[in-house]
Design an enzyme around this catalytic site. Sequence first.
Site, PDB file in Angstrom:
ATOM      1  N   HIS A  41       1.499   5.179  -1.930  1.00  0.00           N
ATOM      2  CA  HIS A  41       1.118   6.244  -2.857  1.00  0.00           C
ATOM      3  C   HIS A  41       2.398   6.864  -3.411  1.00  0.00           C
ATOM      4  O   HIS A  41       3.172   7.459  -2.674  1.00  0.00           O
ATOM      5  CB  HIS A  41       0.275   7.311  -2.138  1.00  0.00           C
ATOM      6  N   LEU A  42       2.602   6.702  -4.712  1.00  0.00           N
ATOM      7  CA  LEU A  42       3.831   7.218  -5.325  1.00  0.00           C
ATOM      8  C   LEU A  42       3.632   8.599  -5.941  1.00  0.00           C
ATOM      9  O   LEU A  42       4.585   9.255  -6.323  1.00  0.00           O
ATOM     10  CB  LEU A  42       4.337   6.238  -6.394  1.00  0.00           C
ATOM     11  N   ARG A  43       2.387   9.032  -6.043  1.00  0.00           N
ATOM     12  CA  ARG A  43       2.036  10.400  -6.488  1.00  0.00           C
ATOM     13  C   ARG A  43       2.302  10.682  -7.960  1.00  0.00           C
ATOM     14  O   ARG A  43       1.985  11.764  -8.437  1.00  0.00           O
ATOM     15  CB  ARG A  43       2.737  11.471  -5.641  1.00  0.00           C
ATOM     16  N   ASP A  61       0.768   2.474   3.767  1.00  0.00           N
ATOM     17  CA  ASP A  61      -0.081   3.590   3.313  1.00  0.00           C
ATOM     18  C   ASP A  61       0.776   4.856   3.175  1.00  0.00           C
ATOM     19  O   ASP A  61       0.332   5.964   3.497  1.00  0.00           O
ATOM     20  CB  ASP A  61      -1.261   3.822   4.258  1.00  0.00           C
ATOM     21  N   HIS A 100       0.834  -1.211   0.000  1.00  0.00           N
ATOM     22  CA  HIS A 100       0.000   0.000   0.000  1.00  0.00           C
ATOM     23  C   HIS A 100       0.866   1.257   0.000  1.00  0.00           C
ATOM     24  O   HIS A 100       1.250   1.766   1.052  1.00  0.00           O
ATOM     25  CB  HIS A 100      -0.922  -0.004   1.228  1.00  0.00           C
ATOM     26  N   HIS A 131      -5.675  -0.665   5.351  1.00  0.00           N
ATOM     27  CA  HIS A 131      -5.387   0.087   6.597  1.00  0.00           C
ATOM     28  C   HIS A 131      -6.494   0.000   7.643  1.00  0.00           C
ATOM     29  O   HIS A 131      -7.096   1.002   8.013  1.00  0.00           O
ATOM     30  CB  HIS A 131      -5.044   1.545   6.294  1.00  0.00           C
ATOM     31  N   HIS A 143     -11.041   0.884   0.901  1.00  0.00           N
ATOM     32  CA  HIS A 143     -10.839   1.926   1.907  1.00  0.00           C
ATOM     33  C   HIS A 143     -12.177   2.033   2.628  1.00  0.00           C
ATOM     34  O   HIS A 143     -13.102   2.675   2.136  1.00  0.00           O
ATOM     35  CB  HIS A 143     -10.464   3.237   1.201  1.00  0.00           C
TER      36      HIS A 143
END
Lengths: 432, 317
Positions: free
Chosen positions: A69-71, A312, A67, A239, A186
Site C-alpha cells: 500500500h503506497l497510500r 502487505d 502486496h 495475506h 482479501h
Amino acid sequence: MTEKRTAYINAHLLDPDSGLDAGGALLTEGVLIADLGPGLFADGVPEAIETVDCGGHCLCPGLVDMHVHLREPGHEHKETIATGGLSALAGGVTSLCSMPNTDPVIDNVGLIEFIQRRAREAKGVKVFPFAAATKGLEGKQLTEFGMLAEAGAVAFTDDGLPIADSQVMRRALSYAKTFDLLISQHAEDLSLSGCGCMAEGEAATRLGLDGIPEIAETIMVERDIRLVEHSGGRYHVAHISTAEAVDCVRRAKARGLRVTCEAAPHHFSLTDLDVGDYRTFAKMAPPLRSERNRVAIVEGLKDGTIDAIATDHAPHDQESKRLPMAHAANGIVGLETLLPLSLELYHGGHMTLLEILRRLTLAPAELLKLPVGRLQKGAPADLLLFDADVPWLVDTAKFRSMSKNSPFDGRPVQGRALRTIVDGRTLFTFDG
Amino acid sequence: MQPVSRPNALAQRDLLGIEGLSPDSVSAILDLSETYVALNRDAEKKSDVLRGRTLILLFFETSTRTRTSFELAGKRLGADVINISVATSAIKKGETLIDTAMTLNAMHPDVIVVRHPDAGAVRLLADHVNCAVINAGDGSHEHPTQALLDALTIRRHKGRLDGLRVAICGDVMHSRVARSNILLLTMMGSQVRLVAPPTLVPPAIERMGAEVFHDMRRGLEDCDIIMMLRLQAERMQGTFVPSTREYFRYFGLDEAKLAIARPDALIMHPGPMNRGVEIDSRVADDITRSAILEQVELGLAVRQACLDLLGRDSGGA
C-alpha cells in the site's frame, strides 16, 4: 558509446529459476544482465569494466513484493510512491505491486497512468499496479479489466475489502479468463468478523476485545474455490493467515485448480500473544493468529502451498494508531523487515535460501507475468546483494518509510540488504 | 473514627485491573475498606486524608451508581472532586482521549477515575498522565472496584474468599464485571462457574480458570454465591438471544432456580437490574437472600479505600 558495464565479483550467486547456488560473478551491461556464472572473470576483470567486490555475500534477483500500500493518491501524509519506493529499495525490493484502495480508488485507466508516471518520476523501484476489481471497491460493478490490463494493471483486487457478493465474484473470475488475469481476494466474511479487532481466542477474551474468528477467512476461501471450480479463472488469496485456509488452497491445487496464495512475514513470525497490552502496532487485517496458525503458514511455505511472501506494507501515521484498539487503523509497514523476517525461515532450518528467494522473486513474478525475478542473460539487471547472517536490531526510527508502525521495533534479526540495483543502477547502498 | 494511616498496599501507581494485584493487596484493600464501612455508618462521615487533593471523574459512558459512588467517596475523604462527562463521538474518540488526558494532566490532578466504552482505553490514558488512574470500567475488559466490592460483600457474608463456589450468570461476553470477578475469585481460591447460553460466552474463557454451564439448573447446584449480570443490550451487535422473554425463562434467576443453589446462597447483582429479564423481583428484593443494596453501600467504602491508597502519595502533587 557502449553501455556502462559493471562486474559483480566474488559473489554467492543465487537464482531460484535455474537453481544456481554457487560462488561466481555477474556482469551487467546497461539495464540488462550480460553474463553470469561461476567461471566468469576467473582470469580477472578487464580494466574498462567497473568492479564491485561482493565480499562473498549473496547476489540474487531483486525482491518482488506483490502486496504494497503506497497510500498515494489520497493519503500522502502516510506514504507516497516516492517514499514507499525508498523504503522498498532499503529492504532489497526492486519491484512492487501497489494496491488500488487509495483515494480515489485505482479503478480507471487514467489512475493507472498516474501511478506509473509518479513511479517514473521517482526513478526508483519498479511499480506494477493492481487495479480495483470493482468500481470504487463497492463490490458491485466490474472495472474494465481488459483496458486496465492494457494500460499496465497486473492483477485485480478489492484488497482491504473482500468481494462479498458471490455472483460478482463469480463474474469477476469468469470474465478475467478473457485476458487470463489474476483475481486477488482479501478473503474475509465481514459478517463473521463483525467489529472484531484481533484474532478470536484466549488473548482477545482476556483483553475484553471482540474477536475475528478463523472461519471468517476459511469460509471465504472455500466459497471462492468453489467458484473457481465452477467458473474457472485464476484466483489468488492475499495475506493468507489461517491453517484451514492454507489447507483449502492445498487441496485446490491438488485438484488442479488455478489457485495460489501469498503470506505476510508477520503471519509466520508473530502470534496474537504479541498484541500484548493493546499494542495497536500489532493490529492488522487479517489479524495475528494463534501459534497453530503461525506454524501452518510456515508449513504452507515449506511445501509450496503458499506461493509467495508479500508484505502487505500498510503505512499509518501515529494518530491512526494511538487509539483504543477497537478504533486503531489496521496494518503495519513491512518493506524494510521483509528480508530479515523471511530469512528467519532459513536460520530456523525450515527452508533453504533458494526456496525462500523463490517465494520472494520468481514466484510472484510468474504469477503476475512480470519480466523480472531471474538471474539470466538478457534479463533486467534488477539485483539484490545481501548479507544473510549479519545480526542487527530493527530500529523503526531508521526506516525510510514515512510511517513507523511496525511491531518489530527492537527485534533481533539476521540478514540485511547491502546493495539494491534496478536496471543496472545502484539505488541503495547500506552504509551502517 | 479515623482510618489508620497505612503504607500503599498496592505498590503501584494505578488501579487498572484485578490482573496484576496479589492476594495480599486484595486483602489489604478489603481490610481498609472495612474501616470506611464503619466510618460511613457514623453521623460524622468526613475524613481529611485527601484534603488538598484533586480527584477528576472522567466518564465517557453514562453511569449513575459508579460515578456517584466515586464522587461521594472522594468528598468524604476531603478531596476536591471534578466531574467530566464526555459525549462520545464515533471516530474522534481516541484523539479526544489522549488530548483530554494531557490537558487534564497539566492541571496536576492527584487521581483520575476513568470509564470508557473501549477495552484498553483507560491504560492508554494512564500512559499519558503523571497521576494515579483508577479504571472505573473499560469496555468489556475490567472493572476492578466492582470486583473488590463484590469480594468485600462475599467476605462479610461468608467470612472468607477461598473454597467458595460462585456462579456468574448472564452476559459474560460483554461483561467487564465478569472478567474482573473471575480473576479475583480464582486468585483468592474460589471456584467460578459461568452460566450463559453459548452466544454470550466468550471463546476460551475456560482458560481463565472458570467452568462453563449452559444449563442454569446444573450450573447453580451447590453454589454459595449467585452473581447475576445485566443483559448489556447497548454492547450487543446482532442477535445473541432471541428475546428477553426466552432469556428469562432459561437464564433468569427466579425462586425455582434459586432453590437449586445452596440454601444459604447469596444473590448479587452489580446493577442496574433489568427486572424480569435476568432477575425476578421477588428474588431481587428478598432481603434474606439478596445483597444487592449492600453491594452499593460497600462499593462506596471500597472506593474510599482505593482513593485513600492511591491518592495520598500520588505523583500529581
